[in-house]
Design a protein around this motif. Sequence first.
Motif, mmCIF file in Angstrom:
data_model
loop_
_atom_site.group_PDB
_atom_site.id
_atom_site.type_symbol
_atom_site.label_atom_id
_atom_site.label_comp_id
_atom_site.label_asym_id
_atom_site.label_seq_id
_atom_site.Cartn_x
_atom_site.Cartn_y
_atom_site.Cartn_z
ATOM 1 N N ASP A 112 41.038 33.083 13.026
ATOM 2 C CA ASP A 112 41.449 32.781 11.902
ATOM 3 C C ASP A 112 41.567 31.066 11.621
ATOM 4 O OD1 ASP A 112 41.485 35.199 10.614
ATOM 5 O OD2 ASP A 112 43.461 35.607 11.178
ATOM 6 N N SER A 113 41.426 30.467 10.538
ATOM 7 C CA SER A 113 41.441 28.988 10.697
ATOM 8 C C SER A 113 43.135 28.950 10.732
ATOM 9 C CB SER A 113 41.306 28.560 9.365
ATOM 10 O OG SER A 113 41.967 29.043 8.212
ATOM 11 N N ALA A 114 43.648 27.581 11.001
ATOM 12 C CA ALA A 114 44.821 27.114 11.172
ATOM 13 C C ALA A 114 45.713 27.473 9.889
ATOM 14 C CB ALA A 114 45.154 25.742 11.592
ATOM 15 N N GLN A 115 45.131 27.467 8.760
ATOM 16 C CA GLN A 115 45.731 27.820 7.262
ATOM 17 C C GLN A 115 46.258 29.315 7.135
ATOM 18 O OE1 GLN A 115 43.460 26.427 4.064
ATOM 19 N NE2 GLN A 115 45.194 27.088 2.346
ATOM 20 N N GLU A 116 45.135 29.956 7.552
ATOM 21 C CA GLU A 116 45.145 31.592 7.461
ATOM 22 C C GLU A 116 46.204 31.969 8.604
ATOM 23 O OE1 GLU A 116 44.211 33.411 5.075
ATOM 24 O OE2 GLU A 116 42.848 31.762 4.025
ATOM 25 N N ALA A 117 46.046 31.451 9.712
ATOM 26 C CA ALA A 117 47.074 31.916 10.876
ATOM 27 C C ALA A 117 48.503 31.536 10.442
ATOM 28 C CB ALA A 117 46.645 31.246 12.056
ATOM 29 N N GLU A 290 34.735 28.947 7.345
ATOM 30 C CA GLU A 290 36.077 29.610 6.849
ATOM 31 C C GLU A 290 36.897 29.509 7.908
ATOM 32 O OE1 GLU A 290 37.360 34.330 5.802
ATOM 33 O OE2 GLU A 290 35.431 33.715 5.568
ATOM 34 N N ILE A 291 36.464 29.599 9.266
ATOM 35 C CA ILE A 291 37.269 29.783 10.420
ATOM 36 C C ILE A 291 37.941 28.440 10.691
ATOM 37 C CG2 ILE A 291 37.362 30.168 12.880
ATOM 38 C CD1 ILE A 291 35.278 32.167 12.547
ATOM 39 N N SER A 292 36.900 27.423 10.364
ATOM 40 C CA SER A 292 37.329 26.109 10.874
ATOM 41 C C SER A 292 38.261 25.438 9.630
ATOM 42 C CB SER A 292 36.246 25.347 11.069
ATOM 43 O OG SER A 292 35.347 25.020 10.031
ATOM 44 N N GLY A 293 38.538 26.055 8.492
ATOM 45 C CA GLY A 293 39.096 25.631 7.387
ATOM 46 C C GLY A 293 38.339 24.422 6.615
ATOM 47 N N TYR A 294 37.220 24.402 6.840
ATOM 48 C CA TYR A 294 36.145 23.550 6.067
ATOM 49 C C TYR A 294 35.994 23.797 4.917
ATOM 50 C CZ TYR A 294 32.312 20.138 5.402
ATOM 51 O OH TYR A 294 31.724 19.408 4.716
ATOM 52 N N ASP A 295 36.037 23.140 3.710
ATOM 53 C CA ASP A 295 35.283 23.368 2.589
ATOM 54 C C ASP A 295 34.141 22.784 2.293
ATOM 55 O OD1 ASP A 295 34.781 23.879 -0.415
ATOM 56 O OD2 ASP A 295 36.663 23.875 -0.944
#
Length: 836
Positions: A112-117, A290-295
Amino acid sequence: MNFKHEDTQAGFQTPTTLEQMDGNPQEGFMTGKGVRQFPDGSVVVGEQLNPGMFPDGYQAPEHDMNLAAGVIPENELREIGFHLKSAIEEDKESQEQFYQAIATIIDLLGLDSAQEAGKQDTFSNGSTELTSSALFETLLDLTATIMASLIPSTGMVDSVILGESNDQLADIAYRKKAWFNYFFDRVDKGFDKELKRTIVWAILAGSIYRKVYIDTILGRPTARFIKVEDFIVNRDLSSHLAASRKTQVHHMDKREFDLRKAMGEYLDESILPSDNYNEGDDVIKEKLDEISGYDPYIGRNNRGDEDQYDIYESHVDYRIKSDPMAQDFDIPLPYIITLDAQSGKILRITRNWKEGDFLKKKKEYFVNYSLLPSLDGEGYGLVQYAGKQAKAATEITRQLITAGLYSNFPGGVYQAGLRLENNNLRPMPGEFVPLATGGIPIDQAIMPLPYKEPSTALNDLKNQIEDNIKKPSAIINQKVSDMAPRAPMGSVLAMLESLQKVPNALVQGFHKSFECELELFNDRFAEWLPEGQSYPFAVPGGSHVIMKSDFQADIQVIPASDPSLQNSTYRFMRAEIILNNARQGEAIHDMRYANQLFYKNLGVSSEEIQQLLPPPQTEQPPPPLDPISENQHLLTGKPVTAGIMQDHDAHMAVHSLLTQDQSTDPQVMAAAHAHIQEHLALKFLVEMQAKIGFEMPQDPTQIPPEQENQIAIAAAQVAQQKLAEMQAQQAGPQPDPAVITAQALTEEVKLKGQQNEQQNQIDLMKVQIEEQKVQGDLSIRQQELQLKSEIELYKNQLAEKKLELDAMSKHRDHLQKEMGSLNEDKKDLNEKVLNS
């Protein structure tokens, strides 16, 4: 002169004799098939052009030039670009399901990305997004095992000489090994990082590619990992080595694209930037973003004017009619064709075979890394063998969590029409909440649903599935701990070796792929380095040089690791067994090497091993001393040595006091005996040198063969004389055979006289017995018995005398034979001395 060459693929045959040739014989005959034959028998193959084939002033293009720049017509370039772009897009479309499977397996890793975690799972709908950790643990363990094998701390590359070795090849092999390790460590600093990414993706996707090429921007050979979605292979054949078309997708910004155009690598063409941010175009990239949190949409807006371009670099077998070097071939030839992925415009076309290669064999730039061998294709990975199992384990994990949630916090039903102020009644421990039921008993108005506890059978099934996922990895610590603490070391090693079969097989596949990559690097260095110039480089311990010719010698570069011994536990236990066995037989083992092997497998560095095991110091022998001082040294345990100029007889006489004294310590006595033997050896040397008249050198191996033969002949003569003297001393004074015969006859006469006298006595006794019988006296019978016993006694004595006489006769015969043998030996010895 007869010459014949056939090429079944090209479908042509050269003339067999000069009479069949047309044209000017001084200029040679051009067959029209790429072969020119001259009257002297020489042949030029493949590259010679027919002078009348092109207009005046035309010059043949260089082999590695961009054929799209003025050699191939515009209409043919457009045709090539349109056809090749369509074929590449079909290849890419055929791999969409593979890309989707990789995106799914990435999701099952549970990353998971840091945001999702940071978000809290509220279980609002009774479900969870938690995944099974078995897939990630397997990926992590396999990655660590393979990386430890391919990237050791002592250097990744070794070298081996093919065929017979000599000093020159050994020097080249050492410099090539040093050069490769230096290049990967100091020059191409991103090499190990890219190799680690390759290992991870090969384990995950099952098949990943690396490219070894000469980068025109960097100006040197390099190797880079290619993303799964950026390598498109035509799957008509099982291996990329035999594929007719394989394409790498380059993503480059405007600066790099303009730089390649300015360097002349690409044509000066205007192309449109790529628009690869449409949803669903690249499922792998979307999952990684998505995992890296990059849009990517925000990134595209912030990028401004920094356009991105997608370029296809296709290594393809193609029939290009306008290529001067391909006009005589009616089959597709290997080319590298670079084109715009959006419009299909050709940017570069180069020949992909070595200059002067008549067979036009394509050069290879790509190497495949895979986890498991496949039934069809390059290889299988976690996607193929563990994807469904990981999905099942994740589903069961989520079901167990959901069941536990409902079991601890069950939902329920209440009677219709019952008015509650708050439907979510969650009393705290010790708290009672009022509830208006309208007169209905509370146990009838509200009822929880009968949710069950999580199923143990379902949990066992999940554990079994996760164990199946982990089986190909090297997780064996649990099985080692299950063994008895005092199990035989051989049994433990046998179990470890059995458990290592699968991990070692996986490592060997990567080992072989890395070996292929090193071979490609060897070819790239041979192309890149200038002819006749040396490239200096410095490594710890000194400076070296590398040259173009070094990469053309029969020296192969190979990975430095050993794929058969990867588990540290196995290596350590093996080294411990070797060390213990060496301690039990120190006389036949090199204990220093046994300890070095033990420390090496323990992970101790070479510098620390040198400090722990300093090199043995050579001891100087003590000087020769007088015999009294030497006896003192022998008694006190100090070393002694004999000198060649000493009086050896005097020394041995003094040292014999220690050997003959019964109170001397046995160790001192043994040392004294050894020292006496040393004196005896030197005494023998001195005597032989005196008799042969030659002083032996200190190093006998330096004696020439002729001089060695002379010494042997002289020593043999001395040895024969010495042997004759020793035999004479051992034999002593020889008796005279005549004397021996006379003595024997005298003894025989004496014996016969004794026999006659005894017979007379016997006759007299018989007469006396007869007289006594006549008289009838009883005493006569007693005397008769006594006489009989005396007669038997005399008979026995007579027999003994006969035996003595026979023995003396035999002794006489034996002495006569010995005298004859000694005379013959003496005669033979004299003849040998005279012959020598």
